[in-house]
Write a protein that holds these residues in place. Structure first.
Motif, PDB file in Angstrom:
ATOM      1  N   PRO A  73      52.761  42.380  19.316  1.00  0.00           N
ATOM      2  CA  PRO A  73      52.166  42.809  20.588  1.00  0.00           C
ATOM      3  C   PRO A  73      52.078  41.697  21.629  1.00  0.00           C
ATOM      4  N   ASN A  74      52.090  40.438  21.193  1.00  0.00           N
ATOM      5  CA  ASN A  74      51.983  39.321  22.142  1.00  0.00           C
ATOM      6  C   ASN A  74      53.300  38.561  22.347  1.00  0.00           C
ATOM      7  N   THR A  75      54.393  39.084  21.839  1.00  0.00           N
ATOM      8  CA  THR A  75      55.677  38.391  21.982  1.00  0.00           C
ATOM      9  C   THR A  75      56.254  38.606  23.377  1.00  0.00           C
ATOM     10  N   PRO A  76      56.525  37.530  24.127  1.00  0.00           N
ATOM     11  CA  PRO A  76      57.132  37.692  25.450  1.00  0.00           C
ATOM     12  C   PRO A  76      58.565  38.217  25.339  1.00  0.00           C
ATOM     13  N   VAL A 200      44.338  39.083  35.644  1.00  0.00           N
ATOM     14  CA  VAL A 200      44.352  40.257  34.771  1.00  0.00           C
ATOM     15  C   VAL A 200      44.323  39.858  33.294  1.00  0.00           C
ATOM     16  N   GLY A 201      44.520  38.572  33.006  1.00  0.00           N
ATOM     17  CA  GLY A 201      44.486  38.103  31.619  1.00  0.00           C
ATOM     18  C   GLY A 201      45.788  38.281  30.885  1.00  0.00           C
ATOM     19  N   MET A 202      46.881  38.273  31.633  1.00  0.00           N
ATOM     20  CA  MET A 202      48.214  38.432  31.031  1.00  0.00           C
ATOM     21  C   MET A 202      48.741  37.054  30.625  1.00  0.00           C
ATOM     22  N   ASN A 203      48.307  36.596  29.463  1.00  0.00           N
ATOM     23  CA  ASN A 203      48.548  35.213  29.047  1.00  0.00           C
ATOM     24  C   ASN A 203      49.970  34.937  28.571  1.00  0.00           C
ATOM     25  N   GLY A 240      63.715  43.234  37.939  1.00  0.00           N
ATOM     26  CA  GLY A 240      63.977  43.490  36.535  1.00  0.00           C
ATOM     27  C   GLY A 240      63.790  42.347  35.564  1.00  0.00           C
ATOM     28  N   PHE A 241      63.387  41.169  36.023  1.00  0.00           N
ATOM     29  CA  PHE A 241      63.342  40.042  35.100  1.00  0.00           C
ATOM     30  C   PHE A 241      61.974  39.369  35.017  1.00  0.00           C
ATOM     31  N   VAL A 242      60.923  40.175  35.083  1.00  0.00           N
ATOM     32  CA  VAL A 242      59.605  39.689  34.680  1.00  0.00           C
ATOM     33  C   VAL A 242      59.585  39.672  33.150  1.00  0.00           C
ATOM     34  N   ILE A 243      58.976  38.652  32.601  1.00  0.00           N
ATOM     35  CA  ILE A 243      58.814  38.528  31.145  1.00  0.00           C
ATOM     36  C   ILE A 243      57.360  38.815  30.804  1.00  0.00           C
ATOM     37  N   SER A 244      57.149  39.680  29.811  1.00  0.00           N
ATOM     38  CA  SER A 244      55.776  39.994  29.413  1.00  0.00           C
ATOM     39  C   SER A 244      55.785  40.499  27.975  1.00  0.00           C
ATOM     40  N   SER A 245      54.624  40.877  27.489  1.00  0.00           N
ATOM     41  CA  SER A 245      54.484  41.420  26.131  1.00  0.00           C
ATOM     42  C   SER A 245      53.880  42.815  26.221  1.00  0.00           C
ATOM     43  N   ALA A 246      53.949  43.552  25.126  1.00  0.00           N
ATOM     44  CA  ALA A 246      53.375  44.896  25.123  1.00  0.00           C
ATOM     45  C   ALA A 246      51.875  44.853  25.413  1.00  0.00           C
ATOM     46  N   ALA A 247      51.177  43.863  24.852  1.00  0.00           N
ATOM     47  CA  ALA A 247      49.734  43.746  25.080  1.00  0.00           C
ATOM     48  C   ALA A 247      49.427  43.417  26.537  1.00  0.00           C
ATOM     49  N   ASP A 248      50.207  42.500  27.113  1.00  0.00           N
ATOM     50  CA  ASP A 248      50.001  42.139  28.520  1.00  0.00           C
ATOM     51  C   ASP A 248      50.310  43.309  29.445  1.00  0.00           C
ATOM     52  N   GLN A 262      40.354  41.090  35.106  1.00  0.00           N
ATOM     53  CA  GLN A 262      39.763  41.110  33.767  1.00  0.00           C
ATOM     54  C   GLN A 262      38.245  40.944  33.820  1.00  0.00           C
ATOM     55  N   THR A 263      37.761  40.266  34.859  1.00  0.00           N
ATOM     56  CA  THR A 263      36.312  40.040  34.993  1.00  0.00           C
ATOM     57  C   THR A 263      35.612  41.148  35.777  1.00  0.00           C
ATOM     58  N   GLY A 264      36.379  42.126  36.246  1.00  0.00           N
ATOM     59  CA  GLY A 264      35.790  43.242  36.985  1.00  0.00           C
ATOM     60  C   GLY A 264      35.855  43.111  38.489  1.00  0.00           C
ATOM     61  N   ALA A 265      36.439  42.033  38.998  1.00  0.00           N
ATOM     62  CA  ALA A 265      36.571  41.861  40.446  1.00  0.00           C
ATOM     63  C   ALA A 265      37.577  42.877  40.991  1.00  0.00           C
ATOM     64  N   GLN A 266      37.237  43.499  42.141  1.00  0.00           N
ATOM     65  CA  GLN A 266      38.104  44.512  42.740  1.00  0.00           C
ATOM     66  C   GLN A 266      39.189  43.820  43.568  1.00  0.00           C
ATOM     67  N   LEU A 267      40.347  43.615  42.975  1.00  0.00           N
ATOM     68  CA  LEU A 267      41.440  42.918  43.664  1.00  0.00           C
ATOM     69  C   LEU A 267      42.126  43.822  44.683  1.00  0.00           C
ATOM     70  N   ILE A 268      42.218  45.099  44.387  1.00  0.00           N
ATOM     71  CA  ILE A 268      42.780  46.079  45.314  1.00  0.00           C
ATOM     72  C   ILE A 268      41.741  47.169  45.504  1.00  0.00           C
ATOM     73  N   ASP A 269      41.302  47.391  46.760  1.00  0.00           N
ATOM     74  CA  ASP A 269      40.222  48.360  46.978  1.00  0.00           C
ATOM     75  C   ASP A 269      40.711  49.786  46.766  1.00  0.00           C
ATOM     76  N   LEU A 270      39.775  50.735  46.771  1.00  0.00           N
ATOM     77  CA  LEU A 270      40.091  52.114  46.415  1.00  0.00           C
ATOM     78  C   LEU A 270      41.040  52.774  47.410  1.00  0.00           C
TER      79      LEU A 270
END
Length: 473
Positions: A73-76, A200-203, A240-248, A262-270
């Protein structure tokens, strides 16, 4: 027409196999999610697959599947066109900060490109810019620089006016990436890292400009896995070439749903979140997000596929159920049938604890090389039979026209398949995505050419009488 008889038999054989696949096996409602996923992994012969399911951001399932087991789940890995949703998120973050407006003309940021004065950022987001058949001209090693890409685009004229039609093209999002860089003064990779991945905590996420993928990718080749290298270009990271994992990716989908860090801050409003989630109902595509129904739930997200890696990321804005998966294999059956049905079964199972019966349709993905072999064999025997028959009976004009129509149809099949999948048509595209189907196509073209030769060299019929020419056998 006699000349089409062998092709009709081949088509009948394939139709028969397809008909068999619709007979469903029994799948009990209490089957575990592992059992459900493993069925798909076996049917589509996927070497490695990682699945993460969350509900309102909280993990429900995080599991690796496949005999290789290389994708935890964490493999890039490459998430392919899910990159477009990341790019659209970056655009809405800039809109939130009032640094851009999605109705701004592209020429305000990229004046070098002639057609950009009539195209807006919104057109790029929703693939209505008029860019239809453009694709980069790469060097011998499959590379292209940012400068070369801009030069190629500066001499390009879109096939239609903006807002006239939807056509999915990666170039739209590469241009958005360039706009992000010029507005922020940062590289695309650095901006999305600081403003999306970190909050967002996408490590385990990056782009090909700053990260690397070590998991090998595969194509189908007549039942075998063919390991191939992806053609990587940093300028194509936004499309097409962002690298990420299933968990991220699962974390990102919760951000897509709520607009919160991840901390609850509203980065994009409603208000901006509602606009981002909006839909062009005719195309089921919004502003960087696709809209699909899975297990009677309206979900937003994106599919992704390169030449050897595939992915999917979907979230239900109402229930908060999100599914993300990545796989190190690409085949047309997997992309068009396997992954969509797997997402449906996962959502159905997690949402209602009920699983639809598993169809034998999926087994065709594993055994279609047998169908291809039988089709070629039938065609060859049909040609032998046709030649003998025409030498005795003769040929008329209708049969010649039929042979030419048959050849024309086969030659256009890659274009038809590409349009059906929303891709830029081309034989190179088919070779990269499905080399076994490309070889089938080449063999089919050769057989059609042989058929044309047989028909045009056969004795001609005039008033139903056989006329022999010196050139005939």
């Amino acid at each position: 027409m006699q000349v089409l008889r062998s092709n009709t038999k081949s088509l009948a054989l394939i139709t028969f196999f397809y008909a068999l696949t619709f007979v469903s096996s029994q799948c009990l409602a209490e089957d575990s999610l592992d059992k459900i996923v493993n069925r798909y992994v076996a049917a589509y012969d996927v070497p490695s697959l990682s699945v993460v399911v969350t509900r309102v951001g909280k993990p429900v399932v995080a599991q690796s599947y496949g005999r290789e087991g290389l994708l935890s789940p964490n493999t890039p890995t490459y998430v392919a066109s899910i990159s477009k949703s990341v790019t659209s998120a970056a655009i809405f973050l800039l809109k939130q900060k009032k640094k851009i407006d999605i109705n701004d003309p592209v020429s305000q940021y990229i004046p070098e490109i002639a057609f950009s004065s009539t195209v807006t950022i919104k057109n790029l987001l929703e693939h209505t810019s008029g860019i239809r058949n453009f694709s980069y001209k790469y060097d011998f090693n499959g590379r292209i620089s940012r400068k070369e890409a801009i030069e190629q685009l500066s001499g390009y004229q879109p096939e239609s006016e903006p807002n006239k039609e939807f056509f999915y093209n990666n170039t739209n999002y590469d241009l958005l990436g360039l706009i992000i860089e010029r507005v922020t003064g940062q590289t695309f990779s650095r901006f999305i890292s600081e403003n999306i991945f970190v909050p967002v905590g996408m490590n385990y996420s990056s782009t090909v400009a700053s990260g690397d993928v070590t998991v090998p990718g595969y194509n189908n080749f007549f039942g075998y896995h063919w390991q191939r290298e992806e053609k990587i270009n940093a300028i194509e990271s936004p499309s097409g070439f962002v690298i990420s994992s299933a968990a991220d990716v699962a974390k990102f989908m919760e951000f897509v749903r709520t607009g919160k860090s991840q901390t609850g801050a509203q980065l994009i409003d409603l208000d901006n979140l509602g606009l981002w989630h909006s839909l062009d109902e005719e195309q089921n595509y919004g502003l960087g997000l696709q809209h699909r129904e899975f297990a009677e739930r309206d979900m937003i997200g994106h599919y992704g596929s390169l030449f050897t890696h595939s992915s999917a990321a979907w979230v239900d804005p109402n229930s908060g159920i999100a599914v993300s998966l990545v796989a190190n294999k690409v085949s047309i059956p997997l992309l068009t049938v396997g992954i969509p049905n797997l997402v449906t079964d996962i959502v159905d199972h997690v949402g209602s604890q009920y699983t639809q019966p598993f169809s034998y349709l999926h087994l065709l993905a594993k055994y279609y090389p047998v169908v291809i072999f039988l089709e070629i064999l039938i065609s060859v025997f049909g040609l032998v039979k046709l030649k003998k028959k025409l030498r005795k009976m003769g040929v008329d004009t209708k049969q010649k026209v039929g042979a030419l129509i048959n050849l024309s149809f086969v030659c256009t099949l890659p274009v038809i398949i590409a349009f059906a999948m929303g891709r830029v048509p081309g034989y190179v595209w088919l070779w990269n995505l499905a080399p076994d189907l490309f070889m089938w196509f080449i063999i089919s073209v050769l057989l059609c050419l042989i058929k044309v030769g047989i028909v045009f060299r056969a004795p001609r019929l005039i008033d139903n009488k056989r006329v022999i020419f010196a050139t005939a056998d």
